[in-house]
Design an enzyme around this catalytic site. Structure first.
Site, short mmCIF file in Angstrom:
data_model
loop_
_atom_site.label_atom_id
_atom_site.label_comp_id
_atom_site.label_asym_id
_atom_site.label_seq_id
_atom_site.Cartn_x
_atom_site.Cartn_y
_atom_site.Cartn_z
N CYS A 74 0.84 -1.20 0.00
CA CYS A 74 0.00 0.00 0.00
C CYS A 74 0.89 1.26 0.00
CB CYS A 74 -0.96 -0.07 1.18
SG CYS A 74 -2.34 1.07 1.04
N HIS A 117 -3.43 -5.76 0.87
CA HIS A 117 -2.79 -6.00 2.17
C HIS A 117 -2.74 -7.49 2.52
CE1 HIS A 117 -2.47 -1.86 3.78
NE2 HIS A 117 -3.51 -1.62 3.01
N GLU A 165 -0.97 -8.80 4.83
CA GLU A 165 -0.85 -8.93 6.30
C GLU A 165 -2.21 -8.83 6.98
OE1 GLU A 165 -0.62 -6.17 4.77
OE2 GLU A 165 -0.92 -4.44 6.08
#
Lengths: 230, 85
Positions: free
Chosen positions: A86, A203, A205
């Site tokens: 990002c 994302h 994660e």
């Protein structure tokens, strides 16, 4: 494996990335402050999401000049793995680690939603355990995600297999409707020439446990583990 | 050394999709400004810098633009005025 997660003023996914490495992969990780001059022996660097330096001037433009980024660029040039997620992708582009730039979403809206990605390349440190053509679901949350580069750069990225992820629909087709930000050629993530630096808007994660709606981000971290241990 | 005020315009590169410009164009059309053909939204910076003369001030701001102020991939810049303060 020791992972260094960079915290810039305005980073807001640094703790998520740290949690992913420490709690979910049971690996060593450390937060590195933007003013630090030392990667503290980290084998891998994560440039996390957020709004570093308030996105002043352009997303990622100021972060690139922070002291720690000089070390991150040197680490990348030595062949050290770096993933920019990002805002981290925006920083990696501004720092010249990856070609192109991320511009305002064509909708002008901040888009926070799950997207479907197609794995385009498994020839990177972060996707070697994935299957080419596999569809992954991960969240995005950004206002400036429209990947942009000149035609020559795009053609080179395609020819060299450096487009890593593309936004696709549920059938795996890179349609305009499946493109959340107007990215050229539906590009969601790219790699450098050696596949050691990857930048992506979605994302991974935030997609590591069923409670969060998807575990499809795991494959990136499994790829990383096998690459670093090899 | 003299203090110069340098005015710089940074605009999205021609040909690139400019959704902000398009949104403003649409809004102006809605207001009845139907003659508006196109709008581009950029940034305007006013930089005060010491330099030996106007030429040196301009050269220095040019370097600032190429290294930080404008993204060479997506933006063009134009140095508009260099005036002693």
């Amino acid at each position: 494996m020791k992972v260094g997660v960079i915290t810039f003023p305005g980073s807001n996914c640094d703790e998520d990335a740290l949690f992913a490495i420490v709690e979910q992969l049971q690996e060593d990780a450390v937060l590195l402050w933007h003013k630090d001059h030392d990667l503290q022996g980290a084998d891998v660097i994560i440039l996390p999401g957020g709004f570093s330096y308030g996105d002043y001037l352009r997303s990622g433009a100021i972060a690139r000049f922070s002291p720690i980024m000089q070390e991150v660029v040197a680490h990348a040039k030595r062949g050290g793995p770096v993933i920019g997620i990002c805002n981290g992708f925006q920083i990696a582009c501004e720092a010249g680690l990856l070609p192109g730039a991320l511009l305002r979403n064509n909708s002008l809206q901040f888009r926070s939603m799950p997207v479907t990605l197609r794995v385009e390349s498994t020839d990177t440190v972060f996707t070697n355990a994935a299957t080419k053509g596999a569809l992954l679901t991960m969240p995005i949350a950004h206002g400036d995600g429209r990947y942009t580069a000149d035609e020559d750069t795009l053609d080179r990225l395609e020819a060299e297999g450096r487009v890593v992820f593309r936004y696709v629909d549920s059938l795996g087709e890179p349609t305009a409707a499946a493109n959340p930000n107007g990215a050229m050629r539906n590009i969601a993530g790219i790699a450098n020439e050696s596949g050691t630096v990857v930048g992506m808007m979605p994302h991974p994660e935030r997609a590591l446990e069923p409670l969060l709606g998807s575990t499809d981000g795991l494959v990136l971290f499994q790829s990383l583990l096998s690459a670093v241990r090899a | 050394m003299t203090l110069f005020r340098v005015s710089v315009h940074i605009v999205p590169r021609k040909g690139l999709l400019d959704p902000q410009g398009k949104a403003v164009t649409d809004a102006l059309h809605t207001l009845g400004f139907s003659a508006v053909a196109d709008v581009h939204v950029g940034r305007h910076l006013i930089i005060e810098t010491q330099a030996t003369d106007a030429k040196a001030a301009e050269a220095s701001v040019k370097e600032m633009c190429s290294r930080l102020l404008a993204n060479p991939v997506t933006e063009d810049y134009e140095i508009e005025a260099v005036k002693p303060v």
